[in-house]
Design a protein around this motif. Structure first.
Motif, PDB file in Angstrom:
ATOM      1  N   LEU A  62       5.889   2.105   7.584  1.00  0.00           N
ATOM      2  CA  LEU A  62       6.172   2.370   8.996  1.00  0.00           C
ATOM      3  C   LEU A  62       6.886   1.169   9.601  1.00  0.00           C
ATOM      4  O   LEU A  62       6.554   0.025   9.295  1.00  0.00           O
ATOM      5  N   VAL A  63       7.844   1.432  10.468  1.00  0.00           N
ATOM      6  CA  VAL A  63       8.511   0.354  11.194  1.00  0.00           C
ATOM      7  C   VAL A  63       7.500  -0.170  12.216  1.00  0.00           C
ATOM      8  O   VAL A  63       6.995   0.581  13.044  1.00  0.00           O
ATOM      9  N   GLU A  64       7.198  -1.437  12.133  1.00  0.00           N
ATOM     10  CA  GLU A  64       6.186  -2.047  12.997  1.00  0.00           C
ATOM     11  C   GLU A  64       6.623  -2.021  14.458  1.00  0.00           C
ATOM     12  O   GLU A  64       7.801  -2.257  14.773  1.00  0.00           O
ATOM     13  N   ALA A  65       5.674  -1.745  15.353  1.00  0.00           N
ATOM     14  CA  ALA A  65       5.961  -1.700  16.787  1.00  0.00           C
ATOM     15  C   ALA A  65       6.457  -3.057  17.282  1.00  0.00           C
ATOM     16  O   ALA A  65       5.983  -4.102  16.832  1.00  0.00           O
ATOM     17  N   ALA A  85      -0.244  -4.859   4.936  1.00  0.00           N
ATOM     18  CA  ALA A  85       0.661  -6.004   4.921  1.00  0.00           C
ATOM     19  C   ALA A  85       1.938  -5.618   5.655  1.00  0.00           C
ATOM     20  O   ALA A  85       2.196  -4.444   5.913  1.00  0.00           O
ATOM     21  N   SER A  86       2.716  -6.630   5.982  1.00  0.00           N
ATOM     22  CA  SER A  86       3.956  -6.418   6.715  1.00  0.00           C
ATOM     23  C   SER A  86       5.053  -7.254   6.068  1.00  0.00           C
ATOM     24  O   SER A  86       4.833  -8.409   5.721  1.00  0.00           O
ATOM     25  N   ILE A  87       6.240  -6.646   5.902  1.00  0.00           N
ATOM     26  CA  ILE A  87       7.368  -7.315   5.252  1.00  0.00           C
ATOM     27  C   ILE A  87       8.545  -7.365   6.228  1.00  0.00           C
ATOM     28  O   ILE A  87       8.920  -6.343   6.800  1.00  0.00           O
ATOM     29  N   GLU A 101      10.513   2.738  15.928  1.00  0.00           N
ATOM     30  CA  GLU A 101       9.248   2.047  15.709  1.00  0.00           C
ATOM     31  C   GLU A 101       8.131   3.066  15.474  1.00  0.00           C
ATOM     32  O   GLU A 101       8.160   4.175  16.016  1.00  0.00           O
ATOM     33  N   ASN A 102       7.155   2.667  14.670  1.00  0.00           N
ATOM     34  CA  ASN A 102       6.011   3.504  14.300  1.00  0.00           C
ATOM     35  C   ASN A 102       6.409   4.783  13.575  1.00  0.00           C
ATOM     36  O   ASN A 102       5.660   5.753  13.573  1.00  0.00           O
ATOM     37  N   GLU A 103       7.575   4.792  12.968  1.00  0.00           N
ATOM     38  CA  GLU A 103       8.041   5.946  12.200  1.00  0.00           C
ATOM     39  C   GLU A 103       8.276   5.519  10.757  1.00  0.00           C
ATOM     40  O   GLU A 103       8.548   4.364  10.473  1.00  0.00           O
ATOM     41  N   GLY A 104       8.206   6.474   9.847  1.00  0.00           N
ATOM     42  CA  GLY A 104       8.385   6.204   8.430  1.00  0.00           C
ATOM     43  C   GLY A 104       9.831   5.893   8.077  1.00  0.00           C
ATOM     44  O   GLY A 104      10.759   6.414   8.696  1.00  0.00           O
ATOM     45  N   MET A 105      10.004   5.018   7.095  1.00  0.00           N
ATOM     46  CA  MET A 105      11.340   4.684   6.586  1.00  0.00           C
ATOM     47  C   MET A 105      11.229   4.236   5.145  1.00  0.00           C
ATOM     48  O   MET A 105      10.171   3.843   4.689  1.00  0.00           O
ATOM     49  N   ILE A 106      12.356   4.343   4.448  1.00  0.00           N
ATOM     50  CA  ILE A 106      12.474   3.808   3.094  1.00  0.00           C
ATOM     51  C   ILE A 106      13.791   3.046   3.044  1.00  0.00           C
ATOM     52  O   ILE A 106      14.815   3.537   3.525  1.00  0.00           O
ATOM     53  N   GLY A 107      13.741   1.846   2.499  1.00  0.00           N
ATOM     54  CA  GLY A 107      14.948   1.044   2.353  1.00  0.00           C
ATOM     55  C   GLY A 107      15.146   0.651   0.900  1.00  0.00           C
ATOM     56  O   GLY A 107      14.182   0.458   0.169  1.00  0.00           O
ATOM     57  N   THR A 108      16.395   0.544   0.496  1.00  0.00           N
ATOM     58  CA  THR A 108      16.736   0.087  -0.852  1.00  0.00           C
ATOM     59  C   THR A 108      17.347  -1.303  -0.722  1.00  0.00           C
ATOM     60  O   THR A 108      18.179  -1.531   0.146  1.00  0.00           O
ATOM     61  N   LEU A 122      16.789   4.701   5.001  1.00  0.00           N
ATOM     62  CA  LEU A 122      16.598   6.130   5.213  1.00  0.00           C
ATOM     63  C   LEU A 122      15.428   6.311   6.176  1.00  0.00           C
ATOM     64  O   LEU A 122      14.425   5.610   6.071  1.00  0.00           O
ATOM     65  N   ALA A 123      15.573   7.238   7.102  1.00  0.00           N
ATOM     66  CA  ALA A 123      14.500   7.537   8.037  1.00  0.00           C
ATOM     67  C   ALA A 123      14.104   8.992   7.857  1.00  0.00           C
ATOM     68  O   ALA A 123      14.833   9.778   7.254  1.00  0.00           O
ATOM     69  N   LYS A 124      12.967   9.341   8.406  1.00  0.00           N
ATOM     70  CA  LYS A 124      12.530  10.731   8.286  1.00  0.00           C
ATOM     71  C   LYS A 124      13.581  11.649   8.896  1.00  0.00           C
ATOM     72  O   LYS A 124      14.312  11.261   9.808  1.00  0.00           O
ATOM     73  N   HIS A 125      13.674  12.873   8.403  1.00  0.00           N
ATOM     74  CA  HIS A 125      14.748  13.746   8.855  1.00  0.00           C
ATOM     75  C   HIS A 125      14.330  14.746   9.929  1.00  0.00           C
ATOM     76  O   HIS A 125      15.157  15.453  10.460  1.00  0.00           O
ATOM     77  N   ASP A 126      13.065  14.832  10.231  1.00  0.00           N
ATOM     78  CA  ASP A 126      12.635  15.630  11.375  1.00  0.00           C
ATOM     79  C   ASP A 126      11.309  15.084  11.872  1.00  0.00           C
ATOM     80  O   ASP A 126      10.818  14.084  11.381  1.00  0.00           O
TER      81      ASP A 126
END
Length: 150
Positions: A62-65, A85-87, A101-108, A122-126
């Protein structure tokens, strides 16, 4: 008799050639895919066992607030968390419209000097979708909440 021996020898040659062709094609496919396979990691896994600086992998959570900071040009800095943990993440590019913020994401990208340098986000699509890997990582940390829950 010589004809049967010749047929048997020919059959063995065909089987050996087919096995060699299968082995070569499998090796070529593996070689072609070596850079296309990116492993998923959650922030807690990265903290526990940091990857090599040249290893490309996917980070999800999740993208931290209150962590999104826009820099010069297209550079964006934010933090990704799985509750354990937070990166810190840095990305130079255009973020997806649903990135928040507070939404799911995936990064490469790669993890260098304690910062995940993303090449793709990439972020959630809906409203209800979150990547399975992110859901699993959040459930593991006990912070996953069902869509629609507040």
């Amino acid at each position: 008799m010589a004809l049967n021996r010749l047929k048997k020898q020919r059959r063995i040659q065909v089987i050996v050639m087919a096995a060699i062709a299968l082995a070569v094609s499998t090796a070529l496919i593996g070689y072609a895919m070596r850079d296309g396979i990116n492993f998923f990691r959650a922030p807690s896994q990265i903290i526990a066992e940091p990857p090599a600086p040249d290893e490309v992998f996917r980070l999800g959570g999740l993208v931290e607030a209150d962590s999104i900071v826009r820099g010069e040009g297209l550079e964006v800095r934010f933090r990704v968390t799985d509750g354990g943990a937070s990166i810190p993440v840095v990305f130079a590019g255009v973020l997806p419209d649903l990135f928040a913020e507070n939404e799911g994401m995936i990064g490469t990208g790669v993890y260098v000097n304690g910062v995940f340098q993303a090449t793709e986000i990439l972020a959630k699509h809906d409203e209800t979708y979150m990547p399975k890997e992110v859901v699993d990582a959040l459930k593991e940390q006990g912070v996953y909440r069902e869509p629609g829950d507040s």
